[in-house]
Design a protein around this motif. Structure first.
Motif, PDB file in Angstrom:
ATOM      1  N   ALA A 142      88.192  -2.351   6.549  1.00  0.00           N
ATOM      2  CA  ALA A 142      86.968  -3.154   6.605  1.00  0.00           C
ATOM      3  C   ALA A 142      85.943  -2.498   7.523  1.00  0.00           C
ATOM      4  O   ALA A 142      84.740  -2.495   7.223  1.00  0.00           O
ATOM      5  CB  ALA A 142      87.299  -4.564   7.091  1.00  0.00           C
ATOM      6  N   ARG A 143      86.403  -1.948   8.618  1.00  0.00           N
ATOM      7  CA  ARG A 143      85.501  -1.275   9.555  1.00  0.00           C
ATOM      8  C   ARG A 143      84.873  -0.029   8.932  1.00  0.00           C
ATOM      9  O   ARG A 143      83.699   0.268   9.181  1.00  0.00           O
ATOM     10  CB  ARG A 143      86.252  -0.891  10.833  1.00  0.00           C
ATOM     11  N   ILE A 144      85.630   0.690   8.123  1.00  0.00           N
ATOM     12  CA  ILE A 144      85.085   1.883   7.448  1.00  0.00           C
ATOM     13  C   ILE A 144      83.924   1.477   6.536  1.00  0.00           C
ATOM     14  O   ILE A 144      82.869   2.135   6.506  1.00  0.00           O
ATOM     15  CB  ILE A 144      86.180   2.611   6.647  1.00  0.00           C
ATOM     16  N   GLY A 145      84.119   0.407   5.783  1.00  0.00           N
ATOM     17  CA  GLY A 145      83.043  -0.062   4.910  1.00  0.00           C
ATOM     18  C   GLY A 145      81.797  -0.417   5.685  1.00  0.00           C
ATOM     19  O   GLY A 145      80.669  -0.078   5.280  1.00  0.00           O
ATOM     20  N   ALA A 146      81.965  -1.083   6.806  1.00  0.00           N
ATOM     21  CA  ALA A 146      80.819  -1.446   7.645  1.00  0.00           C
ATOM     22  C   ALA A 146      80.154  -0.205   8.227  1.00  0.00           C
ATOM     23  O   ALA A 146      78.921  -0.151   8.351  1.00  0.00           O
ATOM     24  CB  ALA A 146      81.280  -2.375   8.766  1.00  0.00           C
ATOM     25  N   PHE A 147      80.955   0.804   8.558  1.00  0.00           N
ATOM     26  CA  PHE A 147      80.428   2.059   9.095  1.00  0.00           C
ATOM     27  C   PHE A 147      79.558   2.765   8.050  1.00  0.00           C
ATOM     28  O   PHE A 147      78.459   3.244   8.364  1.00  0.00           O
ATOM     29  CB  PHE A 147      81.586   2.952   9.526  1.00  0.00           C
ATOM     30  N   PHE A 148      80.033   2.841   6.824  1.00  0.00           N
ATOM     31  CA  PHE A 148      79.235   3.444   5.748  1.00  0.00           C
ATOM     32  C   PHE A 148      77.874   2.745   5.632  1.00  0.00           C
ATOM     33  O   PHE A 148      76.818   3.414   5.571  1.00  0.00           O
ATOM     34  CB  PHE A 148      79.967   3.332   4.408  1.00  0.00           C
ATOM     35  N   GLU A 149      77.893   1.441   5.592  1.00  0.00           N
ATOM     36  CA  GLU A 149      76.654   0.679   5.408  1.00  0.00           C
ATOM     37  C   GLU A 149      75.696   0.880   6.574  1.00  0.00           C
ATOM     38  O   GLU A 149      74.482   1.069   6.374  1.00  0.00           O
ATOM     39  CB  GLU A 149      76.980  -0.801   5.248  1.00  0.00           C
ATOM     40  N   ALA A 150      76.229   0.865   7.785  1.00  0.00           N
ATOM     41  CA  ALA A 150      75.373   1.023   8.961  1.00  0.00           C
ATOM     42  C   ALA A 150      74.744   2.406   9.013  1.00  0.00           C
ATOM     43  O   ALA A 150      73.536   2.550   9.268  1.00  0.00           O
ATOM     44  CB  ALA A 150      76.190   0.765  10.230  1.00  0.00           C
ATOM     45  N   MET A 151      75.528   3.439   8.749  1.00  0.00           N
ATOM     46  CA  MET A 151      75.002   4.798   8.831  1.00  0.00           C
ATOM     47  C   MET A 151      74.064   5.108   7.674  1.00  0.00           C
ATOM     48  O   MET A 151      73.142   5.915   7.821  1.00  0.00           O
ATOM     49  CB  MET A 151      76.146   5.811   8.877  1.00  0.00           C
ATOM     50  N   ASP A 152      74.268   4.467   6.533  1.00  0.00           N
ATOM     51  CA  ASP A 152      73.347   4.649   5.405  1.00  0.00           C
ATOM     52  C   ASP A 152      71.945   4.192   5.801  1.00  0.00           C
ATOM     53  O   ASP A 152      70.951   4.857   5.485  1.00  0.00           O
ATOM     54  CB  ASP A 152      73.857   3.857   4.201  1.00  0.00           C
ATOM     55  N   LYS A 153      71.862   3.077   6.508  1.00  0.00           N
ATOM     56  CA  LYS A 153      70.564   2.576   6.951  1.00  0.00           C
ATOM     57  C   LYS A 153      69.922   3.506   7.976  1.00  0.00           C
ATOM     58  O   LYS A 153      68.705   3.713   7.968  1.00  0.00           O
ATOM     59  CB  LYS A 153      70.726   1.177   7.545  1.00  0.00           C
ATOM     60  N   VAL A 154      70.743   4.086   8.839  1.00  0.00           N
ATOM     61  CA  VAL A 154      70.209   4.972   9.884  1.00  0.00           C
ATOM     62  C   VAL A 154      69.625   6.248   9.278  1.00  0.00           C
ATOM     63  O   VAL A 154      68.491   6.636   9.570  1.00  0.00           O
ATOM     64  CB  VAL A 154      71.305   5.318  10.909  1.00  0.00           C
TER      65      VAL A 154
END
Length: 207
Positions: A142-154
C-alpha cells in the motif's frame, strides 16, 4: 579506500550511481548478499552490522550509511555537485533523500523482507535475527502505491527534485523505482509524469 558493495542491491546502487555520475572509480570488494557473504570475513571484520555499502577509509575509519558515504565523497570529488550549490539546496536534497529512503526504499523493503524466503528470520537489515510479519508486507505494498502517486505529482512540475540539475535526490528516486521491481511493482500507467521521468533517467545513465 575500499568499498564493500553488492551493486544490484538498492543502497549500494545509490552509491554506484553517485560514483558513475562523478566519473570516479573506487577499489571495490563485492559481497554477495544472496550467498550470505555479509555475515563472514572480510565484511564482518570492519562492519559488525553486516550491511552494504561499507566504505573503509585509508586511516581505518568506517562509514556505513549511504548519505554519509556520498557526502564524504562529495567533499573529495566536488564536481559535478550532487548535493547542491547552496546551503538551502543541500538541505533540500538531504531532505528528499531521507523522504525517499523512508517512503520508497523502506516500503519496498517492508514487502521484500516480510515475504521473501531469502529473508526468512532476517526481516530487518543487520546481524540480529528477526521474524517476518506478513501483515507488514501488505502494508508495504500500500505504501508503494502511495509513493508512486506522490512522486508522480512532484515530477509533473519539475525536471529535477531540487534545482535545475541532477542531484543525489534524483539518484535515490531512480534507485528506489528500480528496487520496486524486486517485489513485482512497476510505475502504473496512470502515473504518466513519473513514467516519463524514469525514462529520462534511464537514458541519462545509459540503462
Amino acid at each position: 579506500m575500499k568499498l564493500y558493495t553488492f551493486d544490484i542491491a538498492p543502497n549500494p546502487r545509490r552509491v554506484s550511481l553517485f560514483l558513475k555520475e562523478k566519473g570516479v572509480s573506487l577499489d571495490t570488494i563485492p559481497v554477495d548478499l544472496g550467498k550470505g557473504e555479509q555475515f563472514s570475513s572480510p565484511l564482518i571484520d570492519v562492519n559488525p552490522d553486516s550491511t552494504v555499502p561499507t566504505l573503509v577509509l585509508d586511516d581505518g575509519t568506517v562509514l556505513t550509511d549511504v548519505i554519509a558515504i556520498c557526502l564524504y565523497l562529495e567533499s573529495l570529488y566536488p564536481e559535478p555537485p550532487l548535493f547542491g550549490q547552496t546551503p538551502l539546496e543541500q538541505a533540500q536534497i538531504v531532505g528528499w533523500c531521507h523522504r525517499i529512503y523512508i517512503n520508497g526504499l523502506g516500503a519496498v523493503a517492508e514487502v521484500l523482507r516480510n515475504k521473501s524466503e531469502m529473508f526468512k528470520g532476517r526481516a530487518l537489515p543487520g546481524a540480529v535475527p528477526l521474524p517476518q510479519i506478513p501483515e507488514l508486507a501488505e502494508r508495504g505494498n500500500a505504501r508503494i502505491g502511495a509513493f508512486f502517486e506522490a512522486m508522480d505529482k512532484v515530477v509533473a512540475e519539475k525536471d529535477y527534485l531540487v534545482g535545475d540539475r541532477l542531484s543525489q535526490a534524483d539518484i535515490d528516486l531512480y534507485a528506489s523505482l528500480g528496487f520496486c521491481g524486486w517485489v513485482q511493482r512497476a510505475v502504473p500507467e496512470e502515473c504518466q509524469a513519473l513514467t516519463a521521468w524514469l525514462a529520462t533517467m534511464k537514458s541519462h545513465f545509459g540503462e
